[in-house]
Design a protein around this motif. Structure first.
Motif, PDB file in Angstrom:
ATOM      1  N   ASP A   9       0.860  -1.177   0.000  1.00 12.92           N
ATOM      2  CA  ASP A   9       0.000   0.000   0.000  1.00 12.92           C
ATOM      3  C   ASP A   9       0.897   1.229   0.000  1.00 12.92           C
ATOM      4  O   ASP A   9       1.409   1.653   1.040  1.00 12.92           O
ATOM      5  CB  ASP A   9      -0.900  -0.011   1.235  1.00 12.92           C
ATOM      6  CG  ASP A   9      -1.736   1.255   1.361  1.00 12.92           C
ATOM      7  OD1 ASP A   9      -1.790   2.035   0.385  1.00 12.92           O
ATOM      8  OD2 ASP A   9      -2.317   1.483   2.444  1.00 12.92           O
ATOM      9  N   ALA A  22       9.322  -1.536   6.543  1.00  6.80           N
ATOM     10  CA  ALA A  22       8.047  -2.269   6.520  1.00  6.80           C
ATOM     11  C   ALA A  22       8.278  -3.776   6.482  1.00  6.80           C
ATOM     12  O   ALA A  22       7.550  -4.543   7.125  1.00  6.80           O
ATOM     13  CB  ALA A  22       7.213  -1.830   5.318  1.00  6.80           C
ATOM     14  N   CYS A  59       5.161   2.914  13.861  1.00  7.14           N
ATOM     15  CA  CYS A  59       5.824   2.426  12.653  1.00  7.14           C
ATOM     16  C   CYS A  59       7.246   1.987  12.984  1.00  7.14           C
ATOM     17  O   CYS A  59       7.838   2.413  13.982  1.00  7.14           O
ATOM     18  CB  CYS A  59       5.916   3.524  11.588  1.00  7.14           C
ATOM     19  SG  CYS A  59       4.386   4.381  11.196  1.00  7.14           S
ATOM     20  N   LEU A 278       1.107  -7.588   8.986  1.00  4.43           N
ATOM     21  CA  LEU A 278       1.146  -6.184   8.577  1.00  4.43           C
ATOM     22  C   LEU A 278       2.449  -5.555   9.044  1.00  4.43           C
ATOM     23  O   LEU A 278       2.846  -5.703  10.201  1.00  4.43           O
ATOM     24  CB  LEU A 278      -0.038  -5.415   9.171  1.00  4.43           C
ATOM     25  CG  LEU A 278      -0.023  -3.884   9.008  1.00  4.43           C
ATOM     26  CD1 LEU A 278      -0.124  -3.511   7.535  1.00  4.43           C
ATOM     27  CD2 LEU A 278      -1.156  -3.252   9.803  1.00  4.43           C
ATOM     28  N   ILE A 280       4.586  -1.741   8.844  1.00  2.49           N
ATOM     29  CA  ILE A 280       4.491  -0.317   8.494  1.00  2.49           C
ATOM     30  C   ILE A 280       5.873   0.295   8.629  1.00  2.49           C
ATOM     31  O   ILE A 280       6.488   0.256   9.700  1.00  2.49           O
ATOM     32  CB  ILE A 280       3.500   0.431   9.403  1.00  2.49           C
ATOM     33  CG1 ILE A 280       2.124  -0.247   9.369  1.00  2.49           C
ATOM     34  CG2 ILE A 280       3.388   1.891   8.974  1.00  2.49           C
ATOM     35  CD1 ILE A 280       1.095   0.421  10.270  1.00  2.49           C
ATOM     36  N   ARG A 294       2.820   0.764   3.990  1.00  2.00           N
ATOM     37  CA  ARG A 294       2.227  -0.436   4.588  1.00  2.00           C
ATOM     38  C   ARG A 294       2.420  -1.614   3.635  1.00  2.00           C
ATOM     39  O   ARG A 294       2.129  -1.513   2.447  1.00  2.00           O
ATOM     40  CB  ARG A 294       0.732  -0.241   4.862  1.00  2.00           C
ATOM     41  CG  ARG A 294       0.409   0.877   5.831  1.00  2.00           C
ATOM     42  CD  ARG A 294      -1.022   0.792   6.317  1.00  2.00           C
ATOM     43  NE  ARG A 294      -1.980   0.805   5.224  1.00  2.00           N
ATOM     44  CZ  ARG A 294      -3.278   0.534   5.363  1.00  2.00           C
ATOM     45  NH1 ARG A 294      -3.752   0.190   6.553  1.00  2.00           N
ATOM     46  NH2 ARG A 294      -4.089   0.574   4.325  1.00  2.00           N
ATOM     47  N   MET A 296       1.330  -5.668   3.514  1.00  2.00           N
ATOM     48  CA  MET A 296       0.519  -6.716   4.126  1.00  2.00           C
ATOM     49  C   MET A 296       0.871  -8.078   3.528  1.00  2.00           C
ATOM     50  O   MET A 296       1.066  -8.196   2.319  1.00  2.00           O
ATOM     51  CB  MET A 296      -0.968  -6.452   3.909  1.00  2.00           C
ATOM     52  CG  MET A 296      -1.444  -5.128   4.451  1.00  2.00           C
ATOM     53  SD  MET A 296      -3.200  -4.841   4.092  1.00  2.00           S
ATOM     54  CE  MET A 296      -3.300  -3.068   4.405  1.00  2.00           C
TER      55      MET A 296
END
Length: 448
Positions: A9, A22, A59, A278, A280, A294, A296
């Protein structure tokens, strides 16, 4: 059958450090990354991984801390956007639980390809930067202790960057001297991205869109419009799904664009999926849009066994074997699933070759561009073909000489195990064993 993939994302853009952060947050092994980065023949940096807040969201922050003499002001907002100032620059982050990992390595480089050039940035920002070409980068990666998969991915990212810079400056990829992306922090970011992706072991990556800003940003080539030329070139060549937000700022860096181009296998999310993890990653620059990426880990059921693939086809009667071999290499590097030549006879009884390229639809523009650039053809035929695909999953065979990756395909109620060539070849070379023996042992173990 369940299938895992990564969903990126990039609503706030993408950069190398955001991607690495991430992936670490998603579960990539920090110890593996530390070991890989410690093996790079580079000096003057350390890494720091910590937790930060972005719009009250927790994060992961991956920071490459450079020695003062090679600091490049990448996160200095006033400098990036052309404003004069004389004060130091600070990161607007609340860091906690930080882990500093110093990498002060002394290595002798015998290849003699490091070129020191002084660049005066103005406003008290003059520093000495090493400009490296693609060959220098490959030597650095070759000297590091990386898996074959991580090294291959890192080289692919740098090749994408080199092609983009070459297109912008009218040079060949081998002639390009990297500026920002040849700097220590960018080499570390790209290596970290490749190591983390390889460590998680997920091959399919979906990126529906990548948001970009507007305005200008300062680079080694002066103040340039957003997206900068390298990002535009990569997006055009690899069909990145850019979305312009209208907000001021550079949300997509050349490194981020190259990583996206290297890892993206689709721009369409499955209709249904479950989120299994997930991560971040925080960005360093402060814009109106919170800088965070992000990623996933999603899981979907493979219901459809039929899909489609595209074939590109053209006849060539005046290309040398050297050209044909080079074209094949470029097509594979650009994402072709398969490339092959068949001998044919054309009009006037001319012996010739028919080039066939199997690819996904989103790769067609890039692959056709390569064929037109590198061969004498003036037309390419293409057709969409339906195919039946066996259910498959990745496996691993443990032999007396080491682990070998396999592909396990289901046929009705039975399964077939196929040994992955690259993995078997790496073990054969390392142990000095014939490749056929590694294949035999891996197949026996996989089918047992």
């Amino acid at each position: 059958m369940k299938k895992e993939m990564l969903y990126i994302d990039a609503s706030s853009g993408i950069s190398g450090d955001m991607f690495a952060a991430a992936m670490l947050d998603l579960g990539a092994d920090m110890t593996v990354l530390e070991r890989a980065l410690a093996s790079l023949p580079l000096t003057g940096f350390r890494i720091q991984v910590s937790r930060v807040q972005k719009s009250a969201i927790d994060c992961c922050d991956f920071d490459v801390v450079l020695d003062e003499d090679i600091e490049n002001h990448d996160h200095d907002m006033e400098y990036l956007h052309g404003h004069e100032h004389s004060h130091g620059h600070e990161h607007d982050h609340e860091h906690s639980h930080g882990h500093e990992h110093g990498h002060e390595h002394e290595h002798e480089h015998g290849h003699g390809h490091e070129h020191d050039h002084e660049h005066s940035h103005g406003h008290d920002h003059g520093h000495s930067h090493v400009h490296r070409n693609l060959g220098d980068i490959r030597r650095i990666l070759s000297a590091a202790e990386l898996t074959d998969g991580a090294r291959s991915m890192a080289e692919r990212i740098f090749l994408i960057l080199a092609e983009a810079e070459a297109a912008v400056h009218g040079k060949s990829p081998e002639e390009v001297h990297f500026h920002e992306v040849g700097a220590v922090d960018s080499i570390v970011d790209i290596t970290a991205a490749a190591v983390c992706l390889d460590n998680l072991g997920i091959r399919e990556v979906v990126i529906p869109r990548i948001c970009e800003g507007s305005g200008t940003v300062r680079t080694q080539h002066g103040i340039l419009p957003v997206p900068v030329p390298a990002v535009s070139a990569i997006s055009a060549s690899y069909g990145l799904p850019l979305h312009f937000t209208g907000l001021h700022g550079e949300f997509v860096t050349p490194t981020g664009a190259a990583i996206a181009a290297a890892v993206m296998t689709s721009d369409t999310l499955p209709d249904r999926f479950r989120i299994r993890g997930l991560g971040i990653g925080a960005g360093k620059r402060e814009y109106e849009l919170p800088g965070m990426l992000r990623i996933m880990r999603i899981e979907t059921e493979e219901e459809e066994k039929r899909d489609s693939i595209w074939k590109l086809e053209t006849n060539l009667d005046d290309c040398t074997g050297e050209i044909l071999g080079y074209v094949m290499e470029r097509l594979f590097e650009a994402g072709a699933r398969d490339v092959h030549y068949m001998p044919v006879f054309m009009k006037k009884n001319r012996p010739a070759w028919q080039l066939n390229v199997i690819c996904d639809e989103d790769r067609i523009p890039r692959l056709e561009k390569i064929i037109f650039e590198e061969t004498t053809t003036i037309g390419i035929r293409r057709c969409r073909m339906e195919r039946t695909v066996l259910e498959r999953r990745e496996g691993e065979a443990r032999t007396v000489f080491g682990k070998v990756r396999t592909k396990i395909c289901r046929v009705g109620d039975s399964e077939k195990v196929y040994v992955e060539y690259d993995s078997a070849a790496a073990v054969a070379k390392e142990k000095g064993i014939p490749l056929s023996e590694i294949f035999r042992l891996a197949a026996e173990e996989g089918n047992s």
